[in-house]
Enzyme design. Structure first.
Site, PDB file in Angstrom:
ATOM      1  N   CYS A   1       0.919  -1.106   0.006  1.00 30.67           N
ATOM      2  CA  CYS A   1      -0.041   0.100   0.035  1.00 30.67           C
ATOM      3  C   CYS A   1       0.839   1.397   0.110  1.00 30.67           C
ATOM      4  CB  CYS A   1      -0.899   0.010   1.128  1.00 30.67           C
ATOM      5  SG  CYS A   1      -2.331   1.236   1.057  1.00 30.67           S
TER       6      CYS A   1
ATOM      7  N   HIS B   1      -3.740  -5.586   0.785  1.00 32.46           N
ATOM      8  CA  HIS B   1      -3.516  -6.222   2.225  1.00 32.46           C
ATOM      9  C   HIS B   1      -3.985  -7.527   2.464  1.00 32.46           C
ATOM     10  CE1 HIS B   1      -2.543  -2.008   3.754  1.00 32.46           C
ATOM     11  NE2 HIS B   1      -3.224  -1.595   3.096  1.00 32.46           N
TER      12      HIS B   1
END
Length: 489
Positions: free
Chosen positions: A338, A435
């Site tokens: 991310c 994630h």
């Protein structure tokens, strides 16, 4: 409305999250329909929950996601109606009932609280309509009486909603008698009357050694004890909510693979590393600011961040950019997740000033990509497939920005037919917006094998479920759960 009981702490990080999860599982095991609720949470560890008009799209604290798992129900945006996500010089992002409400500095946020209480009480009603029992988690401490006039997280909520309170004291940090007696002393009468008793958490050794302590607390407060909880070893398998715990994490014994993770100032969703921590041959080391990344690390993971630009500046201030360059020269692997993925590129641009005053910053240059921040946030659960290992993945995305460049032609995953992530030409640096990669057992096994490490073959999700059951069993043994559930009203 369901019956409800609330756990409030004598301070932050006393173990409320784990206790609520354990009590939720214990109530579920008794056949009750139970739900968690936290009026206000401050955490950059977020999870995805459904919005009323579409699957996914909403954010709640990861702790409430875990507590929903303990209840055996899907997470709901109403389980955590107000989520504060600390950023940089723009203050905190305020998420209300799953959606971004805006930005607020601490002083401005205090003025917002009366409006936010309306959302809290609306969500409270919705959660209560679905359950026999709701177990509520406070935030911080009710003893912060300077914040009481506009409080929505502790006694401000409890008195408004009429929810009885159990006070949690952490004996591991010391001074537990004084913290409980002191809380009793300084609370106003209206708040003190809401407390039906207390419990002691994180006791090490023979619990009977604290019998005199219990008598002392009763003498000072008149409150009943619901029990003393021993140190819960199984809690290490559960995601941690607050980054303060990272400061206490020791690396343990040397193992076949050392994974170094820089502790970014605004680190987010660091529970991405939890599945690696349970692998017997993997040592996960969180490196605090001011210390170099270890030279013997085989893998460096740049984790998620709530403020990519500010944390990228901090990476350079700590000299971690030089450490990463040396790590690459030694042939080490690098993974960015991310915000960490964004940092690995050539440049990060923020022309609209979404994250703050700095509108462009040079990246680490380990991937041939660049990122531009965009106002629309991507929030969704995803099912995907690993490109390198051709195994299924499950996870989620919570991010701002779009990343493009030549290295994106070598994606990490395919999500709903769309390629995600980027890989360097030599295959040793890669980044993704997804994630939860390591929670996929087959991917984790293949990935570790590619680094020359044998995986244990652990079913990570099953291990978390087992930990919740074990914690619930311990609470049934060491607490008077009959009395706790009977105190709910």
């Amino acid at each position: 409305m369901a019956r409800a009981i609330m756990l409030q702490g004598t301070g932050s990080d006393v173990g409320k999250t784990v206790l609520v999860a354990g009590l939720c599982r214990a109530a579920r095991n008794r056949g009750l329909s139970v739900r968690p609720f936290k009026p206000q949470n401050m955490s950059n560890n977020a999870a995805v929950a459904d919005l009323p008009d579409r699957p996914g799209g909403g954010e709640i604290g990861r702790a409430q996601w875990l507590q929903a798992m303990a209840c055996g129900v899907p997470p709901s945006i109403h389980m955590n109606p107000v989520l504060l996500k600390p950023q940089s010089d723009v203050g905190s992002q305020v998420v209300v009932q799953g959606k971004v409400f805006g930005q607020a500095k601490a002083r401005d946020y205090q003025q917002l609280k009366p409006r936010l209480m309306e959302a809290v009480l609306d969500s409270w009603t919705r959660v209560g309509e679905e359950a026999d029992l709701v177990i509520v988690e406070g935030a911080g401490s009710p003893a912060e009486i300077n914040l009481r006039p506009r409080d929505i997280a502790n006694m401000g909520f409890a008195t408004r909603a009429g929810v009885p309170v159990i006070l949690v004291g952490d004996i591991d940090r010391g001074g537990v008698i004084a913290s409980i007696a002191g809380t009793h002393l300084i609370l106003p009468d209206e708040d003190r009357k809401m407390i039906v008793g207390y419990l002691i958490n994180k006791f090490r050794g023979d619990v009977s050694l604290f019998d005199d302590g219990l008598l002392a607390i009763e003498r000072f407060t008149g409150w009943r004890s619901f029990g003393v909880v021993p140190w819960l070893q199984a809690a290490v398998l559960l995601p941690s909510e607050d980054s303060v715990v990272l400061e206490r994490m020791a690396s343990g014994r040397a193992r076949a693979l050392k994974v170094a993770v820089p502790m970014l100032s605004r680190i987010a969703n660091f529970d991405d590393l939890d599945p690696l921590k349970v692998e017997p041959e993997v040592e996960v080391v969180f490196v605090p600011p001011g210390r170099p990344l270890p030279e013997d690390a085989g893998l460096v993971v740049i984790p998620g961040s709530k403020s990519t630009v500010a944390d990228l500046i901090d990476v350079r201030a700590n000299g971690w950019d030089r450490d990463l360059a040396a790590h690459r020269r030694r042939g080490g692997r690098v993974l960015g997740i991310c915000g960490g993925y964004q940092m690995l590129g050539r440049v990060v641009r923020d022309p609209l000033g979404i994250e703050g005053r700095v509108t462009e910053v040079q990246g680490l240059g380990l991937l041939d990509v660049e990122t531009e921040m965009e106002p629309e946030k991507t929030v969704r659960n995803v099912a995907a497939r690993s490109v390198a290992f051709d195994v299924p993945l499950e996870g989620y995305e919570i991010h701002l920005g779009r990343t493009t460049g030549p290295d994106c032609l070598r994606p990490v995953a395919v999500i709903d037919g769309v390629e995600d992530g980027a890989t360097s030409a030599d295959g040793k640096v890669f980044g993704t917006y997804m994630h939860g990669l390591f929670g996929a057992d087959a991917f984790r096994r293949k990935f570790l094998e590619s680094l020359g490490v044998r995986s244990s073959g652990i079913d990570y999700r099953a291990e978390v479920e087992r930990a919740l059951d074990e914690i619930a069993a311990h609470l049934e043994t060491h607490l008077d759960c009959d009395a706790i559930f009977a105190a709910a009203r």
